[in-house]
Design a protein around this motif. Sequence first.
Motif, short mmCIF file in Angstrom:
data_model
loop_
_atom_site.label_atom_id
_atom_site.label_comp_id
_atom_site.label_asym_id
_atom_site.label_seq_id
_atom_site.Cartn_x
_atom_site.Cartn_y
_atom_site.Cartn_z
N ALA A 125 19.25 18.91 21.07
CA ALA A 125 19.15 17.59 20.44
C ALA A 125 20.05 17.50 19.21
O ALA A 125 20.29 18.51 18.53
N GLU A 128 20.19 15.06 13.61
CA GLU A 128 19.43 13.96 13.00
C GLU A 128 18.12 13.71 13.76
O GLU A 128 17.09 13.38 13.17
N ASP A 129 18.15 13.89 15.08
CA ASP A 129 16.92 13.77 15.87
C ASP A 129 15.94 14.89 15.53
O ASP A 129 14.73 14.66 15.43
N LEU A 130 16.47 16.11 15.35
CA LEU A 130 15.61 17.24 15.00
C LEU A 130 14.96 17.03 13.63
O LEU A 130 13.78 17.34 13.45
N ALA A 132 14.27 14.13 12.21
CA ALA A 132 13.24 13.09 12.38
C ALA A 132 12.02 13.67 13.08
O ALA A 132 10.88 13.42 12.68
N PHE A 133 12.24 14.46 14.11
CA PHE A 133 11.14 15.08 14.84
C PHE A 133 10.35 16.02 13.93
O PHE A 133 9.11 16.02 13.95
#
Length: 182
Positions: A125, A128-130, A132-133
């Motif tokens: 991923a 930035e997704d990590l 947010a997660f």
Amino acid sequence: MVDTDNRDELARHAWRLLMTAAQRHLETTSHEIEHLGMSKVMAAFLDALTTMPTGPTNQLATRFGVNPAWVTDIVDRLEARGDVVRCVSPDDRRVKLLELTDAGRSTYVQLEALFATPPPELLDAPIEDLRAFARIAERLGARHETSGSGPASRADQGPPSRAAGPSSAAGPSSAAGPSSAD
């Protein structure tokens, strides 16, 4: 991806997806635990013993809310593997205390690594997704820790990752008693 501005609908969709991914990870991890010659319950007991002070078998029964005779059976299996030993209590020689062995600590490190290994899709991923997660997971973890009903109190949990916190793993089976896999 659900295309909606409805917060409730989007949250429910995201939660269902997360639970599906977690269940898949737990199934994979369960198979790997079995390859180590353990059941999920044995792994959970070993996890508990890493965080509890040396104590009698009934301490595990109390922690998991199960029958002490059932705990004895699981502890017998852990002892046969060399993961725990029973020692005589210095205060009362009739009482046997459970102590984790070096082999048990080594087994736990292997189990911990299984639970801490993310699926490839997460590793791939975007950063930035990590981030947010991770923020969402921290929020969920903080809420769970304050509720006092964490998985560390149930025998159906696999060993949680210390990196993710002591109550981070969820398990699929019941703590009510032994299953055919135990």
